[in-house]
Design a protein around this motif. Structure first.
Motif, PDB file in Angstrom:
ATOM      1  N   ILE A  32       0.837  -1.208   0.000  1.00 24.37           N
ATOM      2  CA  ILE A  32       0.000   0.000   0.000  1.00 24.37           C
ATOM      3  C   ILE A  32       0.866   1.249   0.000  1.00 24.37           C
ATOM      4  O   ILE A  32       0.585   2.208  -0.715  1.00 24.37           O
ATOM      5  CB  ILE A  32      -0.914   0.018   1.251  1.00 24.37           C
ATOM      6  N   ASP A  54       3.016   2.341  -6.831  1.00 21.65           N
ATOM      7  CA  ASP A  54       2.816   1.662  -5.553  1.00 21.65           C
ATOM      8  C   ASP A  54       1.583   0.764  -5.676  1.00 21.65           C
ATOM      9  O   ASP A  54       0.788   0.897  -6.609  1.00 21.65           O
ATOM     10  CB  ASP A  54       2.659   2.686  -4.422  1.00 21.65           C
ATOM     11  N   TYR A  72      -1.168   0.517  -3.947  1.00 23.64           N
ATOM     12  CA  TYR A  72      -2.486   1.152  -3.807  1.00 23.64           C
ATOM     13  C   TYR A  72      -2.919   1.737  -5.151  1.00 23.64           C
ATOM     14  O   TYR A  72      -4.019   1.445  -5.652  1.00 23.64           O
ATOM     15  CB  TYR A  72      -2.407   2.236  -2.725  1.00 23.64           C
ATOM     16  N   THR A  73      -2.041   2.535  -5.751  1.00 24.72           N
ATOM     17  CA  THR A  73      -2.362   3.173  -7.030  1.00 24.72           C
ATOM     18  C   THR A  73      -2.588   2.134  -8.126  1.00 24.72           C
ATOM     19  O   THR A  73      -3.536   2.232  -8.919  1.00 24.72           O
ATOM     20  CB  THR A  73      -1.211   4.109  -7.454  1.00 24.72           C
TER      21      THR A  73
END
Lengths: 344, 344
Positions: free
Chosen positions: B151, B231, B233-234
């Motif tokens: 994350i 990353d 999350y993205t």
């Protein structure tokens, strides 16, 4: 609804007046109570106004300027270029009360920055959020914010986005108790960033909001919620991924449609018929129809169109601004926020 | 390539053996050098093996266990449930050298956590990254990582993702000097988070990498780059938005295709022909064909299938693992990293 005036940055966007003027002509023909303040280069605009028989229209006032802000420069540079630019003049007309709203397809950073500088924010809103209606697969819409105005946000700003989105959905989608969701990478409580987990707990406690939990980005168009809340970085990543996929897939079929036009055999009529049927289906979820993001949280309606919008898409951005002016959105949000016992 | 063995968590995913066994039967028929170690509930698996005439296949060893990890529980809970679970036993078989790779459609958090616990990481890689090949509109593929393992990441971890992605693209896509890009909300240097701006500057200085700058999420499938770095999350937000849009649009046409099956008039054959043509086109970008994310940065091939995968999609996850085993990916990345003069 009485008469109202829209200030338009005619030069903004990749194609300038060639796209904005046809779109404005269509808007004037659809909205008899609409007047326009246009800002841009007379020498480019006049021939197009003439083409659309609008040169002497009493509904149009043209303010000549040759200045415009470059499309992709950072805000710090743009602000220095902004004096007498078509974008800034349009925003100043709104600030001075000469127009009730503004539409521009120009530099996004400059529009957001100048709007925050010139247009009064609503009380208790720290940061305006870029807000759009995104199409759902059942032909309805979901509100989504922030789509790129704020790269990083605080927990309380995310809550403000929830409050604004709630009121926006009530007016624009005519909903009584809109469902609100936080965008995340999973629906379980332990998923995502610490910030999302904290705001999730805060929103769960809010009895004035119909918060229904996390939503994942593969469900953006599934109509599982009415308002999708996120920071501007996440929203921008998610929406562009969605739009890119939709545009790419639609382009596959447009190509197919063009191919079908050169069919010269007996199947031709039937092919056209079927392609038309497909095409209609795709039009329902065509991003063009949902062009336009509003900077929600300001006291006036400021709408950003995609820079690459065609005339049809730019028309929808104008229409989006008109809906908000007719719906009295800034005032409704102001009233909604002041009725909220949790907001001081 | 010699013979190799894949350890499979037969129970993982929403449909368990009903999806995994038909997929494995297809994989065995396609890969004569493949053997399988299966982990799961004998009473559910045996009838399906019989159905596919695999009950006495010398290529299959079945290890009975009734334990399995629930799909959506957090890792902390999953780890307590993991003893003797089909997923953990499959990973342990890889750890003990009985299999060269593992495929599971089970709990993502548990698979990532257990894999990091049990399988040795490659030296100089702090965190493995979930890595997939995503389809591009021209029928090729782009490597994308991280898709959800991390994350939050450090600047140096993003650089490690770039190095791993570079080597992965060289082997899997047979490219000499793959183009690398950082996912961001704009392509100008001033866009995005402070971290992205910093890593952008660091990657620009790397002469061993063909870093070409930022890419926006509407260009994921445009084949403008070979490796997309972000990353977890993205990456998760972007990929799910893309997949959701693709699935939704494809489902529109599947419905249309089903409708066409009940056409009983003279146009029937022609309709089918045309729908088939559309359908083929959509299959090229069907997410099913790109199912499977590998946990890149470990010394063995560990592939996660979508939990909701059908038999066809699960087959592609198996195929993805086989390609990596045959391409000797973990070793190639190890060698590539150790040849890099910048890595100590």
């Amino acid at each position: 609804m009485g008469d109202f005036t829209l200030a338009v940055d005619v030069m903004g966007g990749d194609f300038g007046p060639r796209v904005t003027i046809p779109a404005l002509a269509k808007a004037l023909s659809q909205h008899s109570n609409l007047s326009l303040l246009l800002f841009g280069d007379e020498s480019q605009i006049t021939p197009l106004l003439e083409k659309y028989s609008l040169l002497h229209s009493p509904k149009i006032q043209l303010h000549h300027t040759e200045q415009m802000i470059d499309a992709d420069i950072p805000f710090s540079k743009a602000i220095r270029q902004s004096k007498n630019s078509s974008m800034r003049l349009a925003l100043e007309a709104v600030k001075e009360g000469k127009a009730q709203g503004c539409v521009s397809g120009g530099n996004t950073g400059a529009l957001m920055g100048l709007a925050k500088l010139l247009i009064e924010p609503l009380p208790n809103i720290e940061r305006p959020a870029l807000t759009s209606l995104i199409p759902t697969m059942n032909g309805k819409s979901t509100v989504m914010l922030d789509l790129g105005a704020n790269i990083e946000v605080s927990n309380s700003q995310l809550q403000q986005f929830a409050e604004m989105g709630n009121l926006f959905a009530q007016v624009m989608l005519d909903l009584v108790y809109p469902r609100l969701s936080l965008l995340n990478i999973g629906t379980e409580e332990n998923k995502g960033t610490a910030q999302l987990q904290a705001v999730h707990q805060q929103l769960k406690k809010r009895q004035d909001l119909n918060y229904i939990g996390f939503i994942e980005s593969d469900k953006l168009t599934s109509y599982l919620t009415d308002v999708i809340i996120c920071d501007g970085y996440t929203g921008n990543i998610a929406l562009k991924a969605l739009e890119g996929a939709a545009k790419n897939i639609i382009s596959l079929f447009k190509k197919e449609k063009a191919d079908s036009n050169i069919c010269r055999n007996t199947k031709r009529y039937l092919l056209k018929l079927i392609f038309y049927r497909y095409y209609r289906k795709l039009q329902e979820i065509n991003p063009d129809r949902h062009n336009g993001a509003t900077l929600l949280g300001l006291s006036k309606v400021i709408v950003k169109s995609h820079g690459g919008a065609n005339a049809n898409a730019f028309y929808y951005a104008i229409d989006y601004a008109i809906q908000q002016i007719e719906g009295d959105i800034p005032n409704k949000i102001l009233q909604g926020l002041s009725q909220n016992p949790l907001i001081k």
